[in-house]
Design an enzyme around this catalytic site. Structure first.
Site, PDB file in Angstrom:
ATOM      1  N   ASP A 185      -1.372   3.515   7.014  1.00 12.19           N
ATOM      2  CA  ASP A 185      -1.277   2.361   7.851  1.00 12.19           C
ATOM      3  C   ASP A 185      -1.272   0.806   7.291  1.00 12.19           C
ATOM      4  O   ASP A 185      -1.641   0.531   6.317  1.00 12.19           O
ATOM      5  CB  ASP A 185      -2.729   2.192   8.713  1.00 12.19           C
ATOM      6  CG  ASP A 185      -2.785   1.417   9.990  1.00 12.19           C
ATOM      7  OD1 ASP A 185      -2.376   0.344   9.911  1.00 12.19           O
ATOM      8  OD2 ASP A 185      -2.938   2.061  10.944  1.00 12.19           O
ATOM      9  N   SER A 205      -1.131  -1.398  15.880  1.00 10.82           N
ATOM     10  CA  SER A 205      -0.975  -0.067  15.431  1.00 10.82           C
ATOM     11  C   SER A 205      -1.235   1.029  16.716  1.00 10.82           C
ATOM     12  O   SER A 205      -0.642   2.008  16.569  1.00 10.82           O
ATOM     13  CB  SER A 205      -2.302   0.374  14.621  1.00 10.82           C
ATOM     14  OG  SER A 205      -2.500  -0.170  13.470  1.00 10.82           O
ATOM     15  N   THR A 261      -4.717   4.553  15.188  1.00 10.09           N
ATOM     16  CA  THR A 261      -3.576   5.676  14.755  1.00 10.09           C
ATOM     17  C   THR A 261      -3.896   7.119  14.947  1.00 10.09           C
ATOM     18  O   THR A 261      -3.070   7.647  15.659  1.00 10.09           O
ATOM     19  CB  THR A 261      -3.021   5.329  13.503  1.00 10.09           C
ATOM     20  OG1 THR A 261      -2.907   3.926  13.073  1.00 10.09           O
ATOM     21  CG2 THR A 261      -1.956   5.953  12.854  1.00 10.09           C
ATOM     22  N   GLU A 281      -4.189  10.170   8.165  1.00  7.36           N
ATOM     23  CA  GLU A 281      -3.568   8.814   8.004  1.00  7.36           C
ATOM     24  C   GLU A 281      -4.673   8.161   6.914  1.00  7.36           C
ATOM     25  O   GLU A 281      -5.815   8.448   6.731  1.00  7.36           O
ATOM     26  CB  GLU A 281      -4.146   8.091   9.306  1.00  7.36           C
ATOM     27  CG  GLU A 281      -4.210   6.438   9.296  1.00  7.36           C
ATOM     28  CD  GLU A 281      -4.753   5.399  10.270  1.00  7.36           C
ATOM     29  OE1 GLU A 281      -4.166   4.363  10.524  1.00  7.36           O
ATOM     30  OE2 GLU A 281      -5.835   6.088  10.548  1.00  7.36           O
ATOM     31  N   ASP A 303      -4.207  -0.925   5.527  1.00 12.44           N
ATOM     32  CA  ASP A 303      -4.035  -2.018   6.437  1.00 12.44           C
ATOM     33  C   ASP A 303      -5.226  -3.142   6.533  1.00 12.44           C
ATOM     34  O   ASP A 303      -5.037  -4.272   6.439  1.00 12.44           O
ATOM     35  CB  ASP A 303      -4.015  -1.132   7.690  1.00 12.44           C
ATOM     36  CG  ASP A 303      -3.866  -2.390   8.829  1.00 12.44           C
ATOM     37  OD1 ASP A 303      -2.939  -2.799   8.952  1.00 12.44           O
ATOM     38  OD2 ASP A 303      -5.025  -2.388   9.714  1.00 12.44           O
ATOM     39  N   HIS A 313      -5.074  -6.869   5.662  1.00  9.99           N
ATOM     40  CA  HIS A 313      -5.759  -8.198   6.196  1.00  9.99           C
ATOM     41  C   HIS A 313      -6.304  -8.802   5.530  1.00  9.99           C
ATOM     42  O   HIS A 313      -6.236 -10.055   5.921  1.00  9.99           O
ATOM     43  CB  HIS A 313      -6.291  -7.359   7.617  1.00  9.99           C
ATOM     44  CG  HIS A 313      -5.561  -6.944   8.698  1.00  9.99           C
ATOM     45  ND1 HIS A 313      -4.576  -7.843   9.598  1.00  9.99           N
ATOM     46  CD2 HIS A 313      -5.408  -5.636   9.288  1.00  9.99           C
ATOM     47  CE1 HIS A 313      -4.075  -7.302  10.469  1.00  9.99           C
ATOM     48  NE2 HIS A 313      -4.690  -5.942  10.353  1.00  9.99           N
ATOM     49  N   ASP A 368       3.127   2.670   9.631  1.00  6.19           N
ATOM     50  CA  ASP A 368       3.475   2.403  11.072  1.00  6.19           C
ATOM     51  C   ASP A 368       3.774   0.720  11.178  1.00  6.19           C
ATOM     52  O   ASP A 368       4.593   0.459  12.176  1.00  6.19           O
ATOM     53  CB  ASP A 368       2.276   2.485  11.936  1.00  6.19           C
ATOM     54  CG  ASP A 368       0.681   1.525  11.367  1.00  6.19           C
ATOM     55  OD1 ASP A 368       0.805   1.409  10.172  1.00  6.19           O
ATOM     56  OD2 ASP A 368      -0.445   1.785  12.139  1.00  6.19           O
ATOM     57  N   HIS A 369       3.468  -0.077  10.098  1.00  4.47           N
ATOM     58  CA  HIS A 369       4.028  -1.293  10.443  1.00  4.47           C
ATOM     59  C   HIS A 369       3.795  -1.932   8.864  1.00  4.47           C
ATOM     60  O   HIS A 369       2.928  -1.403   8.350  1.00  4.47           O
ATOM     61  CB  HIS A 369       3.294  -2.047  11.738  1.00  4.47           C
ATOM     62  CG  HIS A 369       1.867  -2.163  11.390  1.00  4.47           C
ATOM     63  ND1 HIS A 369       1.162  -2.715  10.565  1.00  4.47           N
ATOM     64  CD2 HIS A 369       1.075  -1.364  12.161  1.00  4.47           C
ATOM     65  CE1 HIS A 369       0.059  -2.294  10.818  1.00  4.47           C
ATOM     66  NE2 HIS A 369      -0.321  -1.680  11.851  1.00  4.47           N
ATOM     67  N   HIS A 384       0.013  -8.531  10.593  1.00  7.22           N
ATOM     68  CA  HIS A 384       1.048  -7.527  10.734  1.00  7.22           C
ATOM     69  C   HIS A 384       2.493  -8.489  10.401  1.00  7.22           C
ATOM     70  O   HIS A 384       2.340  -9.342  10.848  1.00  7.22           O
ATOM     71  CB  HIS A 384       1.005  -6.842  11.828  1.00  7.22           C
ATOM     72  CG  HIS A 384      -0.049  -5.792  12.013  1.00  7.22           C
ATOM     73  ND1 HIS A 384      -0.127  -4.991  13.029  1.00  7.22           N
ATOM     74  CD2 HIS A 384      -1.287  -5.537  11.079  1.00  7.22           C
ATOM     75  CE1 HIS A 384      -1.348  -4.059  12.892  1.00  7.22           C
ATOM     76  NE2 HIS A 384      -2.022  -4.722  11.972  1.00  7.22           N
TER      77      HIS A 384
END
Length: 548
Positions: free
Chosen positions: A49, A89, A157, A281, A286, A290, A328-329, A425
């Protein structure tokens, strides 16, 4: 049941190997297509993620050797949602799992708003309609299924691969659907969402879902040792009330690593002669992105890569398993190089970036958990995060900081010349890693991943949607039933269809129906879970067939 390790592929000419390799196909893939096409297929779908290319590059330099993923890097993925170039997400998972773009925060439902160029419009009547995911399609074929996450298992996710909800934060519905989906192996955090209580995500409906799991025959495990010793074909592991720790902060006596969970799940699911689908996952890259924490990013990229190695080891032995690993991004815009390297970047060796990071033994989150309330051990805590040789001015600044996590992360990043463009993101394409027969390659859309997996497993996602998600009111009323929604229990609405001496009750989020006909009552298990999107109930065809 039989175990499927150790099968060998037949030979093929070197000329064919060279020819197909030039087209992006590996030797193993050709032999699978030729010699194993009649054997059960498996898919291991892996998501790291919020992981940008800068994160994997940094992790590789930190490790000092190639990543397992490098061997199977084969393309790129477009990540946009139905409404934005930068996705959340939840719609990203929806796209990867169902083959449909969606809107911000939506899990497993069609979008209401479509304004991204190139995304097909959705009929307004279909807005928020549930759409089937690959796990549900695999279950209908009789395959075993698994779900793994280092966050809460109800997080966006894993939720996208197992549930349907109007908002990703609705852990109440997501957790209940996951329990009633009948997934064979579920491993991760999120125990508090299975139980009533006072915690942030505790159940408000009073239901104890661990009792449901027990009735369903799961081996419920809560520690690493319990997981490794489990020998059931149905395992539910809840290793933390919410998310698991970053791998570098992890207490190995309590929490299993992502690689250990992956290996255990594969070993369990691969006993099924019909094959399996497994979703994995690595969640907290992620979270670290952040927070602009390079240590957390590196920690969990490498932990995810270890899990990829486990998947590849199995796939290479098995010969009929597709492995996909993808982000996912993007997140944070992390770079090796920042404003300090504008003019001298050609002269900076790798060690200048990596050595300061190597000094850290914990993430900033882990280090701050050791901080005294009065910050009297600030210097020692900073050293856990690699911030050694602090000046008096730096220590005083940290003592006075109102955002200590952010300030410590920034301080370490500056020492290592690591840059970040955002705390959110990002919208760039991400790498596609894939291995095995029928693998996708090239630059693809995230929705294509779901379609590739479904095709390889042997089903059509649209057909699965038609089977699992029928509009309950419209369908039962066509059969002459009177329908209503019972909201006596506001947390557990029930769809009710009645006609003469027949009554069918379909509780939300469950795969069961309570049927009364001619004063006889019984319970039926359905093919899928009943979903309520706030406006309409959607039920499986098997529920509708109870009206006969």
């Amino acid at each position: 049941m039989k175990h499927r390790f150790g099968r060998k592929a037949a030979g093929i000419s070197m000329a064919a190997v060279v020819a197909f390799s030039a087209l992006g196909f590996g030797y193993n893939n050709i032999t699978v297509a030729k010699d194993k096409k009649n054997e059960p297929t498996n898919v291991i779908m892996m998501v790291m993620d919020g992981t940008s290319a800068g994160a994997t590059s940094l992790a590789r330099w930190y490790k000092g050797e190639d990543l397992a993923m490098d061997e199977i890097m084969i393309g790129g993925v477009r990540t946009h949602s139905a409404e934005s170039a930068i996705t959340d997400s939840a719609p990203a998972a929806t796209a990867l799992a169902t083959g449909h773009k969606s809107n911000d925060k939506i899990v497993g439902l069609l979008p209401e708003l479509v304004n991204t160029p190139g995304v097909e419009a959705v009929d307004p009547e279909d807005a928020f309609k549930p759409v089937a995911n690959v796990l549900e399609g695999a279950k209908l074929l009789g395959k075993s299924t698994g779900l793994i996450s280092t966050s809460e298992i109800q997080h966006a996710t894993p939720a996208g691969f197992s549930s349907h909800a109007a908002h990703r934060s609705n852990y109440q519905d997501i957790a209940e659907q996951q329990v009633y989906q009948g997934i064979d192996v579920v491993l991760g955090g999120g125990k508090e969402s299975l139980l009533p209580g006072e915690a942030r995500n505790s159940r408000v409906d009073g239901e104890d879902l661990t009792q449901v799991l027990d009735a369903q025959g799961y081996d419920f495990v809560e520690t690493r040792d319990e997981l490794l010793q489990a020998n059931s074909d149905k395992i539910w592991g809840s290793f933390a009330p919410s998310a698991l720790a970053y791998d570098i902060d992890r207490n190995a006596n309590d929490e299993p690593s992502l690689a250990e969970m992956t290996k255990k799940a594969i070993g369990t699911l691969s006993e099924d002669e019909d094959g399996f689908f497994l979703f994995i996952e690595g969640s907290k890259v992620d979270w670290a992105a952040h927070a602009n924490d390079p240590i957390g990013i590196i920690s969990d990229v490498l932990a995810f890569d270890d899990a990829v190695q486990e998947a590849l080891d199995f796939a290479k032995e098995d010969g009929n398993t597709m492995v996909i690993a993808v982000s996912d991004h993007g997140n944070s815009g992390i770079t090796m190089g920042n404003v300090n390297t504008n003019s001298n970047y050609p002269e900076i060796p790798v060690s200048t970036y990596i050595d300061p990071l190597k000094k850290a033994t914990m993430t900033v989150e882990g280090a701050l958990k050791q901080l005294n309330d009065d910050r009297s051990n600030m210097k020692e805590v900073a050293e856990l995060y690699g911030l050694d040789n602090l000046s008096e001015e730096e220590i005083e600044a940290l003592q006075a900081s109102k955002s200590l996590q952010a300030d410590m992360s920034k301080m370490l990043s500056e020492r290592a010349n690591i840059g970040f463009s955002t705390g959110g993101h990002t919208g760039e394409d991400v790498f596609l890693y894939a291995y095995g027969p029928s693998k996708p390659y090239g630059l693809v859309d995230n929705t294509d991943i779901a379609k590739s997996m479904a095709s390889f497993l042997g089903f059509d996602l649209n057909e699965v949607t038609d089977k699992l998600f029928v509009n309950a009111r419209e369908s039962f009323e066509k059969k002459g039933y009177l329908t209503r929604i019972d909201v006596t229990d506001e947390h557990n609405p029930v769809f009710i269809a009645e006609k003469q001496n027949s009554k069918i009750e379909l509780p939300v989020n469950k795969n069961v129906a309570f049927v009364t006909k001619k004063n006889q009552s019984y319970t039926k298990t359905l093919d899928g879970v009943t979903v309520y999107n706030g406006k309409d109930f959607y039920v499986s065809e098997s529920a509708l067939n109870l009206s006969k």
